[in-house]
Scaffold this active site. Structure first.
Site, PDB file in Angstrom:
ATOM      1  N   GLU A 122       3.073   2.681   6.353  1.00 55.82           N
ATOM      2  CA  GLU A 122       4.347   2.948   7.435  1.00 55.82           C
ATOM      3  C   GLU A 122       4.972   1.396   7.818  1.00 55.82           C
ATOM      4  OE1 GLU A 122       4.680   6.378   9.062  1.00 55.82           O
ATOM      5  OE2 GLU A 122       3.170   7.605   8.190  1.00 55.82           O
ATOM      6  N   GLY A 162     -26.982  -4.406  13.757  1.00 59.26           N
ATOM      7  CA  GLY A 162     -27.238  -4.041  12.509  1.00 59.26           C
ATOM      8  C   GLY A 162     -26.837  -2.494  12.515  1.00 59.26           C
TER       9      GLY A 162
END
Ligand code: CAA
Length: 379
Positions: free
Chosen positions: A363, A340
């Site tokens: 890219e 968590g």
């Protein structure tokens, strides 16, 4: 084959690591939160010679080999992936094509200030209708006396707002498709050029990404890079270098995810034991380390081919493809190991996961890298 780094390479890695720890780590979370460009830090990085790592010293660069460049981008990205892409783009997509294709005058006028960190470089090819299909550009460049007149629009320009010089791709002969594209050196602020809105991004939020629009923007004919209609080859050559840089950025993110996971697993106790004592966690760490090392070898293979002056399109594509997928997997595992807490901004791993995703996209997407690799096998 000797896998040991030279003294020079070790020194660059140490310098980059120290800089990243001292100058980038303190504000990286805030820059990510507030989408702030690391202008001050960039200036210091320029003073260290990191803006033109492989550019010869006579043109203002550090004159180092491509492995040094990889080490620098990896170490910087380990702490600040936004700075990693800014650095990679100015080195690979701006300095590299000017060094390779520029005239002596262009090198003096643009490469020297870029490589010495007085200017920041970018690359402008993508358009709303031409992303992966890069040859489908519609921005035009029409010769008019001593100028080329540019009309059209670009998007996803890294450092579009903060950059000074961009390698711009535009169509000079529409009938010729990819072979009708030319490359230009564009100065920020050229009349007729407008910088559009800054993108709101999932990750690499310290780096600015903008659009450009051109309305009769006049670029002097001296700023044509290479010859007319050489633009697509210049772009793909620059992108080989750029993809290697992004592979290093991804490697840095993956390494950071592993480091944070090791640290946390040695601190956090559940069921009366440290996380690091559970085999389920140990196996995750082992897989991350193995993948990170495999990535490093792919990167060094491409960098060594680049250093020899051989074409390394396939090797750069393989390095980027693998590195970006490893960065994604490692950063997701890092969040999982943190449980968590990993999903909150109290720990940096959620940023790594957000930053990693773009390495599979820009890219050239992972799908484009697979096309490049497959094309080289089937040619
Ligand atoms: N050196 C020399 N020549 C090269 C070369 C190199 N490194 N790479 C390619 N070429 C040559 C080829 O030999 C070929 O020449 P011929 O036509 O004479 O045979 C020519 O260039 C075209 O090459 P290909 O045939 O391989 O190219 P293609 O048309 O098949 O390319 C594609 C298709 C691979 C999908 C290409 O369009 C592509 O890479 N698309 C993705 C574009 C991309 O990466 N965009 C990202 C933009 S930058 C960005 O992301 C923003 C940022 O700032 C970070």
């Amino acid at each position: 084959m000797d896998f040991k780094l030279t003294e020079e390479q070790q020194m660059i890695r140490e310098t980059a690591r120290e800089f990243a720890q001292n100058e980038l780590a303190p504000g990286v979370a805030e820059r990510d939160r507030d989408e702030n460009f690391p202008g001050e830090q960039l200036k210091k990085l320029g003073e260290l010679g990191f803006m033109g790592i492989t550019v010869p010293e006579e043109y203002g660069g550090a004159g180092l080999d491509p492995i040094c460049s990889c080490l620098a981008i990896e170490e910087i990205s380990k702490i600040d992936a936004s700075m990693g892409v800014i650095l990679s783009v100015t080195n690979s997509l701006a300095c590299h094509p000017i060094e390779r294709f520029g005239t002596e005058e262009q090198k003096r006028r643009y490469l020297v200030p870029l490589a010495s960190g007085q200017m920041l470089g970018g690359f402008s090819m993508s358009e709303p209708g031409a992303g992966s299909d890069a040859a489908a550009l519609t921005t035009t460049a029409v010769r008019d006396g001593d100028f080329y007149v540019i009309n059209g629009g670009k998007n996803f320009v890294t450092s579009g707002k903060n950059g000074d010089v961009f390698i711009l791709m535009a169509v000079t002969d529409k009938a010729k498709g990819a072979k009708g594209i030319s490359a230009f050196i564009l100065e920020q602020g050229t009349p007729g050029m407008t910088v559009g809105h800054k993108e709101k991004k999932l990750g690499i939020r310290g780096s600015d990404t903008t659009s450009f629009s051109f309305d009769d923007c006049r670029i002097p004919k001296e700023n044509l890079l290479g010859e007319e209609e050489m633009g697509f080859k210049i772009a793909l050559t620059a992108l080989d270098s750029g993809r290697l840089g992004i592979a290093c950025q991804a490697l840095g993110i993956a390494g950071a995810a592993l480091d944070e996971s090791i640290k946390y697993s040695k601190e956090r106790k559940q069921f009366g034991k440290f996380l690091s004592e559970f085999q389920a966690i140990q196996f995750k760490l082992a897989d991350m380390e193995t993948q990170i090392n495999a990535t490093r070898l792919l990167i060094y293979q491409a960098a060594m081919k680049k250093d020899r002056g051989d074409r390394y399109s396939k090797e750069a594509a393989m390095a980027k493809l693998y590195a970006s997928e490893v960065a994604m997997r490692c950063s997701i595992e890092a969040v999982q190991i943190h449980g968590g807490y990993g999903y909150t901004k109290d720990y940096p791993v959620e940023r790594f996961m957000r930053d990693a995703k773009i390495t599979e996209i820009y890219e050239g997407t992972s799908e484009v890298q697979r096309m490049v690799i497959a094309n080289s096998l089937l040619r």
